[in-house]
Design a protein around this motif. Structure first.
Motif, short mmCIF file in Angstrom:
data_model
loop_
_atom_site.label_atom_id
_atom_site.label_comp_id
_atom_site.label_asym_id
_atom_site.label_seq_id
_atom_site.Cartn_x
_atom_site.Cartn_y
_atom_site.Cartn_z
N ILE A 37 0.85 -1.17 0.00
CA ILE A 37 0.00 0.00 0.00
C ILE A 37 0.90 1.23 0.00
N GLN A 39 1.00 5.42 0.02
CA GLN A 39 0.28 6.67 0.23
C GLN A 39 0.89 7.73 -0.68
N PHE A 63 -4.54 6.12 -0.99
CA PHE A 63 -3.82 4.86 -0.83
C PHE A 63 -4.02 4.04 -2.10
N GLN A 74 -8.78 7.69 0.69
CA GLN A 74 -7.96 8.18 1.81
C GLN A 74 -8.32 7.54 3.14
N PHE A 150 2.52 -2.78 4.37
CA PHE A 150 2.54 -1.35 4.63
C PHE A 150 3.87 -1.01 5.26
N SER A 183 -5.58 9.21 5.86
CA SER A 183 -4.55 10.15 5.44
C SER A 183 -4.77 11.48 6.16
N ILE A 197 -0.03 9.22 8.19
CA ILE A 197 -1.08 8.26 8.53
C ILE A 197 -1.63 8.51 9.92
#
Length: 226
Positions: A37, A39, A63, A74, A150, A183, A197
Motif C-alpha cells: 500500500i 500513500q 492509498f 484516503q 505497509f 490520510s 497516517i
C-alpha cells in the motif's frame, strides 16, 4: 489461433465461473507478488499526468495498491496480522539511486557496504517497519484473502511505533481487532507539508472474522517461526 478480439468479453462468463482454477495447481503464495500500500505524496509518479506510472483520478493522500493499481481513497479498514523491522539500504539519488539490499540490523547493512568496497556516505540506511495487513470491505465486512504490506520509514516510523503500542495495550492476538487508516496532512520541522497516517481502533473482530485472520496468520507466518 485467431487474434480476433471478438473471441473475448469484458464480463466473466458462466463457463469461467464454473472453473476450478485448473493450471494453477503449482502456484503457491511464494510464487505471487505481494502488493504494497502506497500513500501518494505531491511528488509521487502516480500524481504526475506526464509520467508512465500515472493513475487516472488519484489525489495526494490516496492509498493505492502497487500491484493492481487500485485506488482505495484516503481511508482503509484493515486487520494487522504481522510486524517486522529491517534496515533497507538505498543509493542516494545524486549517486544514481536504487535499492542495494535489506538487512536485519544497521550493523549488517554497514558491514555489507564495507565488504563491497562502497562509500558509506553515498548510501542511506533506513530503518523500515513493515506491517502485513488484510483489507476489510467497509460495506460488506469481507476480509481480503490476499494481504498487502505497509512499509513505515522516516516520518512514518512514529505512527508505526504508536500502532504497535496500541496493539500491545489491547492484548490478545495482533489480528483480533479492526483498524482504520486515514490520510492526514502534517508538516516537518522546516514547515514542509506532506501526507502521513492516522491509525484508530474500530473494535474487536467477531469470531468468524477472527478465525479467518487467524487461519491466514497460521498459514503464512506460524509455520515459519515454529
Amino acid at each position: 489461433m485467431s487474434n480476433d478480439i471478438s473471441i473475448v468479453t469484458s464480463e466473466v462468463p458462466a463457463h469461467v465461473k464454473k472453473g476450478s482454477n485448473l493450471g494453477n495447481e503449482n502456484v503457491t503464495a511464494e510464487h505471487l507478488s505481494t502488493p504494497r500500500i502506497k500513500q501518494l505524496q505531491q511528488l509521487s509518479n502516480e500524481i504526475d499526468e506526464n509520467h508512465s506510472e500515472h493513475i487516472e483520478g488519484v489525489k495526494v493522500g490516496d492509498f493505492i495498491n502497487t500491484v493492481t493499481k487500485e485506488n482505495y481513497g484516503q481511508e482503509l479498514y484493515v486487520v494487522n496480522t504481522h510486524f517486522k523491522e529491517e534496515f533497507v539500504v538505498w543509493r542516494q539519488l545524486e549517486k544514481g539511486g536504487g535499492l542495494i539490499g535489506t538487512f536485519n540490523s544497521n550493523a549488517e547493512a554497514l558491514e555489507h557496504l564495507e565488504n563491497e568496497g562502497l562509500k558509506v556516505e553515498d548510501y542511506d540506511i533506513n530503518r523500515t517497519q513493515t506491517h502485513t495487513l488484510l483489507k476489510v470491505d467497509e460495506k460488506t465486512g469481507e476480509i481480503a484473502d490476499i494481504p498487502f504490506l505497509f512499509d513505515c520509514s522516516i516520518s512514518k516510523l512514529k505512527v508505526s511505533r504508536e500502532w504497535n503500542t496500541q496493539l500491545m495495550k489491547l492484548g490478545g492476538d495482533r489480528f483480533a481487532s479492526l483498524w482504520k487508516l486515514s490520510s492526514v496532512q502534517t508538516a516537518n520541522k522546516a514547515g514542509q507539508r506532506f501526507m502521513n497516517i492516522s491509525v484508530s481502533n474500530v473494535g474487536w473482530l467477531k469470531e468468524s472474522a477472527y478465525e479467518l485472520a487467524k487461519t491466514f496468520y497460521e498459514n503464512t507466518f506460524a509455520k515459519k517461526t515454529s
